[in-house]
Write an enzyme that holds these catalytic residues in place. Structure first.
Site, PDB file in Angstrom:
ATOM      1  N   HIS A 215       0.814  -1.221   0.000  1.00  0.00           N
ATOM      2  CA  HIS A 215       0.000   0.000   0.000  1.00  0.00           C
ATOM      3  C   HIS A 215       0.857   1.284   0.000  1.00  0.00           C
ATOM      4  CE1 HIS A 215      -0.031  -0.586   4.643  1.00  0.00           C
ATOM      5  NE2 HIS A 215       0.990   0.156   4.293  1.00  0.00           N
TER       6      HIS A 215
ATOM      7  N   HIS B 275      -1.341   4.671   9.777  1.00  0.00           N
ATOM      8  CA  HIS B 275       0.050   5.065  10.022  1.00  0.00           C
ATOM      9  C   HIS B 275       0.092   6.314  10.897  1.00  0.00           C
ATOM     10  CE1 HIS B 275       0.050   2.606   6.368  1.00  0.00           C
ATOM     11  NE2 HIS B 275       1.308   2.338   6.591  1.00  0.00           N
TER      12      HIS B 275
ATOM     13  N   HIS C 167      10.308  -3.944   3.771  1.00  0.00           N
ATOM     14  CA  HIS C 167      10.772  -2.547   3.761  1.00  0.00           C
ATOM     15  C   HIS C 167      11.070  -2.070   5.168  1.00  0.00           C
ATOM     16  CE1 HIS C 167       6.349  -1.921   4.241  1.00  0.00           C
ATOM     17  NE2 HIS C 167       6.479  -0.617   4.329  1.00  0.00           N
TER      18      HIS C 167
ATOM     19  N   GLU D  46       4.237  -5.402   8.542  1.00  0.00           N
ATOM     20  CA  GLU D  46       2.895  -5.199   7.963  1.00  0.00           C
ATOM     21  C   GLU D  46       2.357  -6.489   7.338  1.00  0.00           C
ATOM     22  OE1 GLU D  46       3.020  -0.426   6.781  1.00  0.00           O
ATOM     23  OE2 GLU D  46       3.293  -1.892   5.196  1.00  0.00           O
TER      24      GLU D  46
HETATM   25  C1  DHB Z   1       6.354   3.388   2.234  1.00  0.00           C
HETATM   26  C2  DHB Z   1       5.709   2.147   2.359  1.00  0.00           C
HETATM   27  C3  DHB Z   1       4.680   1.984   3.279  1.00  0.00           C
HETATM   28  O1  DHB Z   1       4.019   0.804   3.487  1.00  0.00           O
HETATM   29  C4  DHB Z   1       4.261   3.054   4.045  1.00  0.00           C
HETATM   30  O2  DHB Z   1       3.223   2.887   4.864  1.00  0.00           O
HETATM   31  C5  DHB Z   1       4.914   4.287   3.936  1.00  0.00           C
HETATM   32  C6  DHB Z   1       5.958   4.442   3.024  1.00  0.00           C
HETATM   33  C7  DHB Z   1       7.456   3.566   1.252  1.00  0.00           C
HETATM   34  O3  DHB Z   1       7.914   2.600   0.626  1.00  0.00           O
HETATM   35  O4  DHB Z   1       7.891   4.713   1.053  1.00  0.00           O
HETATM   36 FE    FE Z   2       2.601   0.994   5.368  1.00  0.00          FE
END
Ligand code: DHB
Ligand code: FE
Length: 279
Positions: free
Chosen positions: A12, A59, A193, A240
């Site tokens: 997302h 978030h 990530h 996540e």
């Molecule tokens: C990014 C990915 C995420 O899932 C998020 O909530 C905020 C930023 C990103 O890759 O920049």
């Molecule tokens: Fe996220």
């Protein structure tokens, strides 16, 4: 009765929403990301779900660090796209299904899962970006959406096991709702990530692809992976991915995988996407 017919998993990433909203989806960096959703857009236009139970994480947008529910269900008539600092995304208001959401709360809470009832909430990129990826840029979203927010921002997050079991309970809830409804469950976030600290930018393709294999074929075993393994292997935001297990728990043990997509990079994240149908 209402039936869960399919599950969708997708990252997302907020920059995906920004690319769409700012007309950049055809640019060389973004075109391969959106290409991975072409099948799914066609598929969902044929499936025509009445309701999507959309599992995502807030978030620190609707919930500040003052109050962070582990699991929260949106029971409102509608949910406005949130202002995350640069104005709300130019996407339609999200229409809920208060009757089904309240029924799910009743059923799941009496089934021993504690859901926080939310009657007013703005929804951030965690919820609106998946809608954009599957439905594009319509005047109105073509289905009703029940937001199911999961805390993966403030430690401790719920375990994969608990998420999987919550999916099972969700299914029992939906199947005891006395209305003909085609319901899908979506799990969002991930894949690997990490947005902060010395490991910012971490991507783990081997972990991600193994996760994509196992969530389809051996979800029960996958649900036993402890949260620390996600953080260690997939980064602090890789946690996540436990939300995908709620989606998977709501489906049959045997599912048909209609589509699988994996792409790096998209912003700081490895994008993963699955379309699963109940066999
Ligand atoms: C990014 C990915 C995420 O899932 C998020 O909530 C905020 C930023 C990103 O890759 O920049
Ligand atoms: Fe996220």
């Amino acid at each position: 009765m209402a039936r869960i017919t399919a599950g969708v998993a997708t990252s997302h990433v907020p920059a995906i929403g920004a690319a769409l909203d700012n007309g950049k989806s055809g640019e060389p960096y973004w075109a391969p990301v959106f290409a991975g959703y072409e099948f799914s857009k066609k598929w969902i236009s044929e499936q025509k779900p009445d309701v999507v139970i959309l599992v995502y994480n807030d978030h620190a947008t609707a919930f500040s660090l003052d109050m962070v529910p582990t699991f929260a269900i949106g029971c409102a008539e509608e949910f406005q796209p949130a202002d995350e600092g640069w104005g709300p995304r130019p996407v339609p208001v999200v229409k809920g299904h208060p009757q089904l959401a309240s029924h799910i709360a009743q059923s799941v809470i009496q089934d021993d899962f504690d859901l926080t009832i939310v009657n007013k909430m703005d929804v951030d990129h965690g919820l609106t970006v998946p809608l954009s990826l599957l439905f594009g840029q319509p005047e109105a979203w073509p289905c009703l959406v029940i937001p199911l927010a999961v805390n993966v921002v403030l430690y401790p997050p719920p375990s994969g096991r608990r998420c999987y079991e919550l999916g099972r309970a969700l299914r029992r809830a939906v199947e005891s709702f006395d209305q003909e409804l085609n319901v899908q469950v979506w799990g969002t976030g991930g894949m690997s990530h990490q947005l902060q600290g010395p490991r910012a930018g971490l991507i783990n393709k081997a972990f991600d692809n193994d996760f994509l294999d196992r969530i389809v074929d051996s979800p029960e075993e996958l649900s036993r992976v402890p949260h620390i393994d996600y953080v260690r292997e997939a980064g602090s935001e890789g946690i996540e991915l436990v939300m995908w297990l709620i989606m998977r728990g709501a489906l049959n043990d045997d599912v048909t995988q209609r589509h699988r997509f994996y792409h790096v990079p998209a912003s700081n994240t490895a994008v993963g996407h699955l379309v699963l149908e109940n066999s």
